[in-house]
Scaffold this active site. Sequence first.
Site, PDB file in Angstrom:
ATOM      1  N   ASN A  23      -5.490  12.348   0.168  1.00 14.65           N
ATOM      2  CA  ASN A  23      -4.649  11.489   1.024  1.00 14.65           C
ATOM      3  C   ASN A  23      -5.585  10.731   1.961  1.00 14.65           C
ATOM      4  O   ASN A  23      -6.818  10.895   1.905  1.00 14.65           O
ATOM      5  CB  ASN A  23      -3.633  12.340   1.805  1.00 14.65           C
ATOM      6  CG  ASN A  23      -2.583  11.488   2.494  1.00 14.65           C
ATOM      7  OD1 ASN A  23      -1.998  10.598   1.876  1.00 14.65           O
ATOM      8  ND2 ASN A  23      -2.337  11.724   3.776  1.00 14.65           N
ATOM      9  N   LYS A  24      -5.020   9.923   2.801  1.00 16.73           N
ATOM     10  CA  LYS A  24      -5.793   9.092   3.725  1.00 16.73           C
ATOM     11  C   LYS A  24      -6.885   9.890   4.432  1.00 16.73           C
ATOM     12  O   LYS A  24      -6.656  11.033   4.851  1.00 16.73           O
ATOM     13  CB  LYS A  24      -4.818   8.466   4.728  1.00 16.73           C
ATOM     14  CG  LYS A  24      -5.421   7.585   5.801  1.00 16.73           C
ATOM     15  CD  LYS A  24      -6.278   6.468   5.248  1.00 16.73           C
ATOM     16  CE  LYS A  24      -5.582   5.617   4.223  1.00 16.73           C
ATOM     17  NZ  LYS A  24      -6.541   4.759   3.459  1.00 16.73           N
TER      18      LYS A  24
ATOM     19  N   ARG B 147      -7.274  -0.582  -7.110  1.00 16.92           N
ATOM     20  CA  ARG B 147      -7.606   0.545  -6.218  1.00 16.92           C
ATOM     21  C   ARG B 147      -7.632   1.819  -7.067  1.00 16.92           C
ATOM     22  O   ARG B 147      -6.746   2.021  -7.892  1.00 16.92           O
ATOM     23  CB  ARG B 147      -6.577   0.693  -5.085  1.00 16.92           C
ATOM     24  CG  ARG B 147      -6.575  -0.487  -4.113  1.00 16.92           C
ATOM     25  CD  ARG B 147      -5.708  -0.188  -2.897  1.00 16.92           C
ATOM     26  NE  ARG B 147      -6.354   0.720  -1.966  1.00 16.92           N
ATOM     27  CZ  ARG B 147      -5.726   1.300  -0.943  1.00 16.92           C
ATOM     28  NH1 ARG B 147      -4.430   1.089  -0.760  1.00 16.92           N
ATOM     29  NH2 ARG B 147      -6.373   2.099  -0.122  1.00 16.92           N
TER      30      ARG B 147
ATOM     31  N   ASP C 145      -2.021  10.798  -2.310  1.00 16.73           N
ATOM     32  CA  ASP C 145      -2.308   9.734  -3.289  1.00 16.73           C
ATOM     33  C   ASP C 145      -2.559  10.288  -4.674  1.00 16.73           C
ATOM     34  O   ASP C 145      -2.380   9.597  -5.678  1.00 16.73           O
ATOM     35  CB  ASP C 145      -3.509   8.906  -2.832  1.00 16.73           C
ATOM     36  CG  ASP C 145      -3.089   7.983  -1.717  1.00 16.73           C
ATOM     37  OD1 ASP C 145      -2.994   8.450  -0.572  1.00 16.73           O
ATOM     38  OD2 ASP C 145      -2.782   6.804  -2.008  1.00 16.73           O
TER      39      ASP C 145
ATOM     40  N   ARG D 170       0.849  -1.197   0.000  1.00 17.73           N
ATOM     41  CA  ARG D 170       0.000   0.000   0.000  1.00 17.73           C
ATOM     42  C   ARG D 170       0.882   1.243   0.000  1.00 17.73           C
ATOM     43  O   ARG D 170       2.100   1.144   0.107  1.00 17.73           O
ATOM     44  CB  ARG D 170      -0.932  -0.013   1.222  1.00 17.73           C
ATOM     45  CG  ARG D 170      -0.144  -0.402   2.462  1.00 17.73           C
ATOM     46  CD  ARG D 170      -0.509   0.252   3.709  1.00 17.73           C
ATOM     47  NE  ARG D 170      -0.466   1.677   3.643  1.00 17.73           N
ATOM     48  CZ  ARG D 170       0.641   2.414   3.801  1.00 17.73           C
ATOM     49  NH1 ARG D 170       1.827   1.860   4.006  1.00 17.73           N
ATOM     50  NH2 ARG D 170       0.585   3.728   3.758  1.00 17.73           N
ATOM     51  N   GLY D 171       0.219   2.410  -0.095  1.00 16.25           N
ATOM     52  CA  GLY D 171       0.968   3.660  -0.193  1.00 16.25           C
ATOM     53  C   GLY D 171       1.187   3.954  -1.672  1.00 16.25           C
ATOM     54  O   GLY D 171       1.566   3.067  -2.448  1.00 16.25           O
ATOM     55  N   ALA D 172       0.941   5.217  -2.058  1.00 21.38           N
ATOM     56  CA  ALA D 172       0.878   5.552  -3.485  1.00 21.38           C
ATOM     57  C   ALA D 172       2.124   5.152  -4.291  1.00 21.38           C
ATOM     58  O   ALA D 172       2.004   4.463  -5.321  1.00 21.38           O
ATOM     59  CB  ALA D 172       0.560   7.039  -3.631  1.00 21.38           C
TER      60      ALA D 172
ATOM     61  N   GLN E   3      -3.043   2.514   9.871  1.00 15.44           N
ATOM     62  CA  GLN E   3      -1.698   2.593   9.266  1.00 15.44           C
ATOM     63  C   GLN E   3      -0.748   3.428  10.138  1.00 15.44           C
ATOM     64  O   GLN E   3       0.452   3.194  10.150  1.00 15.44           O
ATOM     65  CB  GLN E   3      -1.777   3.215   7.866  1.00 15.44           C
ATOM     66  CG  GLN E   3      -2.415   2.332   6.803  1.00 15.44           C
ATOM     67  CD  GLN E   3      -3.893   2.576   6.674  1.00 15.44           C
ATOM     68  OE1 GLN E   3      -4.569   2.942   7.639  1.00 15.44           O
ATOM     69  NE2 GLN E   3      -4.441   2.370   5.495  1.00 15.44           N
TER      70      GLN E   3
HETATM   71  O1  MRU Z   1      -4.853   3.170   2.015  1.00 24.62           O
HETATM   72  P1  MRU Z   1      -3.370   3.382   1.998  1.00 24.62           P
HETATM   73  O2  MRU Z   1      -2.685   2.847   3.202  1.00 24.62           O
HETATM   74  O3  MRU Z   1      -2.741   2.925   0.707  1.00 24.62           O
HETATM   75  O4  MRU Z   1      -3.209   4.971   2.049  1.00 24.62           O
HETATM   76  C1  MRU Z   1      -1.924   5.510   1.998  1.00 24.62           C
HETATM   77  C2  MRU Z   1      -1.878   6.968   2.153  1.00 24.62           C
HETATM   78  O5  MRU Z   1      -2.881   7.639   2.227  1.00 24.62           O
HETATM   79  C3  MRU Z   1      -0.510   7.595   2.108  1.00 24.62           C
HETATM   80  O6  MRU Z   1      -0.457   8.745   2.898  1.00 24.62           O
HETATM   81  C4  MRU Z   1      -0.200   7.992   0.648  1.00 24.62           C
HETATM   82  O7  MRU Z   1      -0.359   6.894  -0.200  1.00 24.62           O
HETATM   83  C5  MRU Z   1       1.162   8.534   0.492  1.00 24.62           C
HETATM   84  S1  MRU Z   1       2.400   7.297   0.723  1.00 24.62           S
HETATM   85  C6  MRU Z   1       3.926   7.998   0.474  1.00 24.62           C
END
Ligand code: MRU
Length: 345
Positions: free
Chosen positions: A247-248, A89, A237, A46-48, A196
Amino acid sequence: MPVDTIRWTGKSVRIIDQTLLPNKLVYLDCRDVETLWQAIRELKVRGAPALGIAAAYGVMLAVRRFKGSDSAAFVRYVCDICDYIGRSRPTAVNLFNALNQMRQLALNNIDKPVVILRAVLESEANAIYEEDRAVCRAMGRHGAGLIKNGATVMTVCNAGGLATADYGTALGVMYAAKEAGKKFKVYALETRPLLQGARLTAWELMKNRIDVTLICDNMAATVMRDKGVDIIFTGADRIAANGDAANKIGTYMLAVLAKHHGIPFYVVAPRTTFDLKIATGRDIPIEERAAEEVTHFGLRPTAPKGVKVFNPAFDVTPNKLISGIVTEYGVIGKPFTVNILKNMS
Ligand code: MRU
């Protein structure tokens, strides 16, 4: 310092199964694209930026099973696989940027033999991985100066090594500040519903000996007022051309609170997180996830059966609440529409 979040072994995509952290550090070999797709859905990876890398290597996994020497059929297959991975996603644009890069490269080389096409795609996927490693360091260099010695920092979700191929975006800035000899402390929001912040950010920062204090999301305002938060860093994201940043879920709330308390709010994200085709954040697709993530804590129900649930995984912070965007090119300031374009073109 960075963890080995994602790696191409030549036969599998090796990821850390992040759903098991912080209790177990387990590596999972995804040997087919369906397993990787599911791992993306379930946030094992996970994470962009990590999603962009996973998408590119997902194409490599899929093409391993292509039989035959028909280049046009191979390229059609690559395009279909890109569409398939794109349905995992919807919000992180890094995933789509990587897929478009892979798809376009295949189309551009349609006249080449399959064996060459495969090699070209593999080196592109490796280049996406390597670029992410380098840009994490560049963002760290550009952002570290924003953290003053003795500062109190706040962050949400996980934008660290577990979300990238190197040491992260928002957390990368903190690692770079630490490397520069600064002392500071971090408040990490737990990040409901999937935690997270608690499971990943707290684990990562502790492992790297950064002073971290975990708080529930609803404690942010109190901590800002009573503990003297100096600066906030989050990842993103997808960032629209005007600087609105997805973002989250909970990030927007944090930005509103930061404004009220006069705290600078920085987004840290590489070029691959920008979507310049989208004028404003209104057009960013926001993933909605299963109700059980909200009604259950693990397997334990924490809400009445059948209750209605709204579970968006992301929110959009309007550009006016953002002080600056730390990128590999430097810190982009306002007016964002002009300055983003200037930096990205
Ligand atoms: O649902 P996730 O855990 O994939 O969400 C991740 C985030 O929102 C992060 O802050 C974002 O992807 C940036 S990661 C460098």
